[in-house]
Design an enzyme around this catalytic site. Structure first.
Site, PDB file in Angstrom:
ATOM      1  N   ASP A 484       0.813  -1.218   0.000  1.00  0.00           N
ATOM      2  CA  ASP A 484       0.000   0.000   0.000  1.00  0.00           C
ATOM      3  C   ASP A 484       0.845   1.266   0.000  1.00  0.00           C
ATOM      4  OD1 ASP A 484      -2.695  -0.619  -0.039  1.00  0.00           O
ATOM      5  OD2 ASP A 484      -2.767  -1.078   2.094  1.00  0.00           O
TER       6      ASP A 484
HETATM    7  C1  GLC Z   1      -1.415  -3.686   5.481  1.00  0.00           C
HETATM    8  C2  GLC Z   1      -2.655  -3.776   4.636  1.00  0.00           C
HETATM    9  C3  GLC Z   1      -2.454  -4.704   3.468  1.00  0.00           C
HETATM   10  C4  GLC Z   1      -1.213  -4.360   2.724  1.00  0.00           C
HETATM   11  C5  GLC Z   1      -0.010  -4.310   3.649  1.00  0.00           C
HETATM   12  C6  GLC Z   1       1.241  -3.838   2.964  1.00  0.00           C
HETATM   13  O1  GLC Z   1      -1.237  -4.898   6.151  1.00  0.00           O
HETATM   14  O2  GLC Z   1      -3.758  -4.187   5.407  1.00  0.00           O
HETATM   15  O3  GLC Z   1      -3.558  -4.645   2.604  1.00  0.00           O
HETATM   16  O4  GLC Z   1      -1.015  -5.308   1.717  1.00  0.00           O
HETATM   17  O5  GLC Z   1      -0.281  -3.425   4.701  1.00  0.00           O
HETATM   18  O6  GLC Z   1       1.206  -2.484   2.670  1.00  0.00           O
HETATM   19  C1  GLC Z   2      -0.489   2.564   6.217  1.00  0.00           C
HETATM   20  C2  GLC Z   2       0.273   1.300   6.524  1.00  0.00           C
HETATM   21  C3  GLC Z   2      -0.057   0.180   5.603  1.00  0.00           C
HETATM   22  C4  GLC Z   2      -1.531   0.082   5.362  1.00  0.00           C
HETATM   23  C5  GLC Z   2      -2.046   1.436   4.849  1.00  0.00           C
HETATM   24  C6  GLC Z   2      -3.514   1.411   4.518  1.00  0.00           C
HETATM   25  O1  GLC Z   2       0.094   3.213   5.203  1.00  0.00           O
HETATM   26  O2  GLC Z   2       1.661   1.481   6.533  1.00  0.00           O
HETATM   27  O3  GLC Z   2       0.464  -1.005   6.156  1.00  0.00           O
HETATM   28  O4  GLC Z   2      -1.762  -0.925   4.449  1.00  0.00           O
HETATM   29  O5  GLC Z   2      -1.813   2.385   5.838  1.00  0.00           O
HETATM   30  O6  GLC Z   2      -4.317   1.384   5.649  1.00  0.00           O
END
Ligand code: GLC
Ligand code: GLC
Length: 786
Positions: A484
Site C-alpha cells: 500500500d
Molecule cells: C497492510 C494492509 C495490506 C497491505 C499491507 C502492505 O497490512 O492491510 O492490505 O497489503 O499493509 O502495505
Molecule cells: C499505512 C500502513 C499500511 C496500510 C495502509 C492502509 O500506510 O503502513 O500497512 O496498508 O496504511 O491502511
C-alpha cells in the site's frame, strides 16, 4: 525471556505476570458481540461494529496505557483496594495467572488471603459478555469484603464519543432497575438498542455517574466511592455514564462465593421499545440475565464454547514431536485466522476500531487461512467481496462490514486487488469442490440490475490486468499494489494527505513486477478454472497471456541477481542493484517464484539466494534493503517511514511465508522451515522482552536492522500473516494440499521434522495422513479415510 507458557492440553497461553512488555490480549465472541480483553482485564466491547456500536470506552492514547476495561475492586476495611487483573489500582498481587484460551480469558489472583477467580467469555448465540467471579477466603478469619464492579459506557459511535463533547456531555442517560444498570443514551430518539450491566445478586449500592464514583481529580486507580466504601446511587444525566455495583460479601474461612456479572446488548423493534414513558422495554435483557443466573449454567456454556472451538479446530490437527509447530498449527494459527475472519483489520490494540473496514485484498487473503474451517462463511464472504467490484474489473479497495458497500473514501485503483479474488475463489473450490459458486450472480458496485456470474467477475479481474499494461509490457501499478505504501503515482507534498487516495500524477507508466508475478500465478489458476468449468478457449488465451507476461518478466523484470520491484512514473527502476537505496524488495522474489517464474533458468534460485544474503535477519525477512533514508515523493509512503520500520525495511511478516513457500517450490525444506521459524510466535516466545507482542499470535511488523528496535514487533493479531503462515505450514511444508480432485500430499520438510501425522477434514470425511521424512527431499506418505 518469557512471561508465561503454553498449556497445549487446555489450548491456553498462561501469562504469569501482569507486567508483560505490552498488553497481551485475547478476543471474546465470534458472531455479533465482541470483546477485546487484555491480561489486565483492559479492553472494550462492541456489537458488530467497533466504530458504530461500541458499548464500553477504551482510551488508545492513554497514560497509563491499557485504560478502560472490566474492572473489579476488592476492598476490605482498613486495607487498600486491589484488582484481580492488577489494573487499575496496581496493588501488588500475591498470586496472578492469566489464561487466554479460545474465546475466553481466565484470571486467577490472590491478595490478603482472598482469592479471586474470574472467567470472561461471550457465550455462543447470545449478545453478552459474562464475567463469572468467584471469591474465596483462604484465611483463618472471617472476611468482610466489599466488591465493586466498574465499566464505562461509550456513547455508541466511538469517533463521535471522542470528539463531540458539546453534544455528548448532555445526552448520557441510564436507568437502574433491580440492580441492573441500563445504558440508554439516544434511545429516546433514533436508537432502538441499549446496553446493560447486571449481576445475579442483590447489590448494596451503585453508581452510574463517573464523577460521583471517582470523586474530583481522581482516576480509576483510586475511586472515592471505593475508598469510602459507600456508593451514592447516582443517576447519570449527561456527563460520563458508567456502570458500577457494590456487593457485600461476608466470607467464613474457606468459604467461596460466586457472582455472575453480565454485560449485554439489547435491541427492540421500534414499535415495541418502551415499557412506559421513557422506560426501556427490558424483556430481552431480563431474558438473558435470567438465563445466566446460575453458576452451573454459566460453566456449562463455557464448556459449550470450548467444545465449539475444539470441534472447529479438529478439522486440521497435526501430531509431531516438534511442539512449537504443533501448537501453532493445531491451536493458535488457526485461531488467529478466525479472528481475522471476524474482524479483518478493524479492532485490535493497534487498530482503533474506528478506521478500517474490510480490505478487498485483505479479506480475499484471509479466506486462504480459514476456508477449511468455515467454508460456508468463506462462500458468503467471496460473494460480498465480489459485489464491490466495478464493471471494468477494478474494485473499491475496501467495504464497510455493516452495509457491505464499497467505501469511496479509501479509493480504488490498487491494481493487485482484482487478482486476489481469483486466489480466494480457487482456494474455496479446491477445498469444497463447490464449483457452483462460479455461477452465482452478483452485482458490480452493488448496483441492482448489474448482476453477472462470479465467473464473469473473475474474467473481468484477469482482463483488467491485461488491459492495463505499461511500456514494458508489465502491469500498471495504479495507486499501489500489495504494498500500500509503494505509491508511484502519488507525488504527495502536503502533510497529512492520504498516500493511497491522492492522485497528483497519473503516469500510466509506473509498472509492478509483483503484479506480473501475481498475474502469472493466478492467471494459471484461472485458466485451469476455465478448462475445468468454463470456456476452454478463454483458458487457452490466458495461458498464452501468462507466457507473454513471463517473457516480459524475464526481459524487463530481472535485475541480474533478483527480480526488480517496479518501474516508477518516469520509467526508472525500483528495487534494482542500480538504485542507491531500496535495491532489493521481498515481494517480487516471493510472488514470482511462487508463480513458478525462474525455475527453468535458475533465476528463482538466484533470487532466493539474494533474499538470504541481503534481507534475512535474526527475526525474519526484511521487506527491502537498504531502507530509504529520505523522503521520495516519486515512491510515496514507503519512504515516509523511518528506516527499518513498517514498509520501509522492517520484517513485514505478511510476505515472509511467500519466501518460505517459494523455497518449498525449489525443494529446499531446511531453508523454508528456517524462514517459517524466524517469525513464528511459538519460537519468538523465548525472547518476548525483545519481541514484546503476544507470543501466541503473529504481528504485522518487526523492527529491521536499520531501525532502532531490531526484533521489536508491532500491530499484533490482525494481519494477513496468519492466513499465509497457515497456508505455508499446512500446505507448502507439511504438504497437505486441497485440490480439485482430492487431497494432494507433497511435503517439503526440514531435516528436523522426521515424521508426523495429520488428521484433516475434507469434503465430509476425515483423512489420516502419515508422513515419514526419508531425507534428501524424499518423503513417504500414507493416507486413509476414516
Ligand atoms: C497492510 C494492509 C495490506 C497491505 C499491507 C502492505 O497490512 O492491510 O492490505 O497489503 O499493509 O502495505
Ligand atoms: C499505512 C500502513 C499500511 C496500510 C495502509 C492502509 O500506510 O503502513 O500497512 O496498508 O496504511 O491502511
Amino acid at each position: 525471556m518469557k512471561y508465561g507458557y503454553f498449556d497445549d492440553t487446555k489450548k491456553e497461553y498462561v501469562i504469569t505476570t501482569p507486567d508483560t512488555p505490552l498488553p497481551w490480549i485475547n478476543y471474546l465472541g465470534g458472531q455479533d458481540f465482541y470483546g477485546l480483553i487484555s491480561n489486565t482485564l483492559g479492553g472494550y466491547s462492541f456489537y458488530r461494529d467497533a466504530k458504530l456500536q461500541r458499548l464500553t470506552r477504551f482510551r488508545y492514547n492513554n497514560v497509563p496505557s491499557d485504560m478502560g476495561g472490566r474492572y473489579y475492586y476488592i476492598k476490605e476495611e482498613n486495607k487498600d483496594p486491589w484488582n484481580p487483573g492488577y489494573l487499575p489500582c496496581r496493588a501488588e498481587l500475591d498470586k496472578y495467572v492469566c489464561r487466554h484460551g479460545l474465546g475466553y480469558t481466565v484470571i486467577e489472583s490472590e491478595k490478603n488471603n482472598i482469592e479471586c477467580l474470574i472467567k470472561c467469555f461471550v457465550p455462543l448465540d447470545e449478545n453478552c459478555e459474562i464475567h463469572s467471579l468467584t471469591l474465596t477466603n483462604n484465611s483463618m478469619i472471617q472476611k468482610n469484603i466489599k466488591l465493586y464492579s466498574m465499566i464505562e459506557w461509550c456513547l455508541w459511535d466511538a469517533v463521535d464519543d471522542s470528539q463531540n463533547y458539546q453534544r455528548n456531555l448532555n445526552i448520557g442517560e441510564v436507568e437502574v432497575e433491580d440492580g441492573v444498570i441500563y445504558h440508554k443514551t439516544e434511545y429516546r430518539e433514533r436508537r432502538n438498542h441499549y446496553a446493560y450491566y447486571g449481576v445475579n445478586h442483590d447489590i448494596s449500592g451503585f453508581e452510574t455517574d463517573r464523577d460521583s464514583f471517582l470523586g474530583k481529580f481522581r482516576g480509576f486507580d483510586n475511586p472515592l466511592s471505593v475508598e469510602k466504601g459507600h456508593m451514592n446511587n447516582s443517576i447519570a444525566h449527561g456527563w460520563y455514564p458508567i456502570g458500577s455495583h457494590q456487593i457485600d460479601c461476608l466470607l467464613e474461612p474457606g468459604e467461596s462465593k460466586n457472582l455472575i456479572f453480565l454485560l449485554g446488548y439489547g435491541q427492540n423493534s421500534p414499535d415495541n421499545k418502551w415499557a412506559g414513558k421513557n422506560i426501556i422495554n427490558k424483556e430481552e435483557a431480563k431474558r438473558v440475565l435470567n438465563k445466566f443466573k446460575s453458576q452451573e449454567f454459566v460453566l456449562k456454556e463455557l464448556e459449550k464454547l470450548k467444545h465449539y472451538w475444539n470441534k472447529l479446530l479438529s478439522k486440521f490437527q497435526v501430531e509431531t514431536s516438534n511442539d512449537k509447530v504443533a501448537r501453532m498449527v493445531n491451536i493458535w494459527n488457526q485461531y488467529q485466522c478466525m479472528v481475522t475472519f471476524n474482524l479483518s483489520r478493524s479492532a485490535s490494540y493497534f487498530e482503533s476500531g474506528t478506521g478500517r473496514g474490510m480490505g478487498f485484498r485483505d479479506s480475499c487473503q484471509d479466506i486462504l487461512g480459514f476456508v477449511h474451517l468455515i467454508p460456508e462463511k468463506a462462500r458468503e464472504r467471496i460473494l460480498d467481496i465480489a459485489s464491490i467490484q466495478f464493471e471494468d474489473g477494478s474494485t473499491y479497495h475496501q467495504y464497510q462490514p455493516l452495509t457491505k458497500l464499497g467505501n469511496n473514501n479509501i479509493g480504488s485503483g490498487f491494481n493487485d486487488d482484482p487478482l486476489w479474488l481469483i486466489a480466494c475463489t480457487v482456494a474455496y473450490i479446491k477445498e469444497t469442490g463447490d464449483s457452483h459458486i462460479l455461477n452465482e450472480t452478483i452485482p458490480f458496485d452493488n448496483k441492482l440490475g448489474s448482476e453477472k456470474s462470479l465467473f464473469e467477475h473473475l474474467r473481468r479481474s484477469i482482463h483488467y490486468t491485461l488491459s492495463h499494461l505499461g511500456p514494458n509490457g508489465l502491469p500498471l501499478i495504479g495507486r499501489a499494489d500489495w504494498n500500500d505504501c509503494l505509491n508511484l503515482n502519488t507525488f504527495s507534498t502536503e502533510p497529512g494527505e492520504s498516500f493511497q487516495t491522492t492522485a497528483n500524477y497519473e503516469s500510466n507508466i509506473a509498472e509492478s513486477v509483483f503484479i506480473a508475478g501475481m498475474f502469472i500465478k493466478y492467471g494459471q489458476e484461472y485458466a485451469e478454472l476455465c478448462s475445468r468449468f468454463g470456456d476452454h478457449n478463454e483458458g487457452k488465451e490466458i495461458i498464452y497471456q501468462v507466457k507473454r507476461m513471463k517473457e516480459a518478466v524475464y526481459n524487463k523484470g530481472w535485475d541480474g541477481k533478483w527480480f526488480l520491484r517496479a518501474y516508477d512514473a518516469f520509467g526508472n527502476k525500483v528495487g534494482s542493484n542500480e538504485c542507491h537505496e531500496g535495491k532489493i524488495y521481498i515481494e517480487p522474489q516471493g510472488m514470482c517464484v511462487m508463480a513458478g517464474i525462474g525455475i527453468e533458468n535458475g533465476h528463482a534460485e538466484k533470487a532466493l539466494n539474494s533474499v538470504h544474503q541481503l534481507l534475512v535477519n535474526d527475526y525474519g525477512v526484511e521487506l527491502l534493503h537498504p531502507s530509504y533514508t529520505s523522503y521520495h515523493k516519486e515512491l510515496g509512503e514507503i519512504t515516509s517511514y523511518p528506516p527499518g520500520y513498517k514498509e520501509n525495511g522492517s520484517v513485514f511478516c505478511h510476505n515472509n511465508p511467500w519466501i518460505s513457500i517459494a523455497e518449498t517450490i525449489l525443494g529446499r525444506g531446511n531453508k523454508a522451515f528456517d524462514i517459517y521459524r524466524r517469525i513464528c510466535p511459538s519460537y519468538t516466545e523465548e525472547f518476548s522482552e525483545i519481541h514484546k507482542t503476544e507470543p501466541y499470535v503473529y504481528s504485522q511488523t518487526i523492527g529491521g536492522r536499520e531501525s532502532f528496535s531490531l526484533g521489536e514487533a508491532k500491530n499484533s493479531w490482525l494481519t494477513g500473516t496468519a492466513a499465509w503462515s497457515f497456508v505455508n505450514i499446512s500446505q507448502a511444508i507439511l504438504g497437505i494440499y486441497p485440490d480439485y480432485d482430492g487431497l494432494k500430499i507433497k511435503p517439503c520438510l526440514p531435516d528436523e521434522i522426521k515424521s508426523y501425522k495429520v488428521r484433516r477434514y475434507f469434503r465430509g470425511s476425515f483423512y489420516n495422513i502419515e508422513v515419514e521424512n526419508l531425507m534428501f527431499g524424499k518423503t513417504k506418505s500414507k493416507i486413509s479415510k476414516e
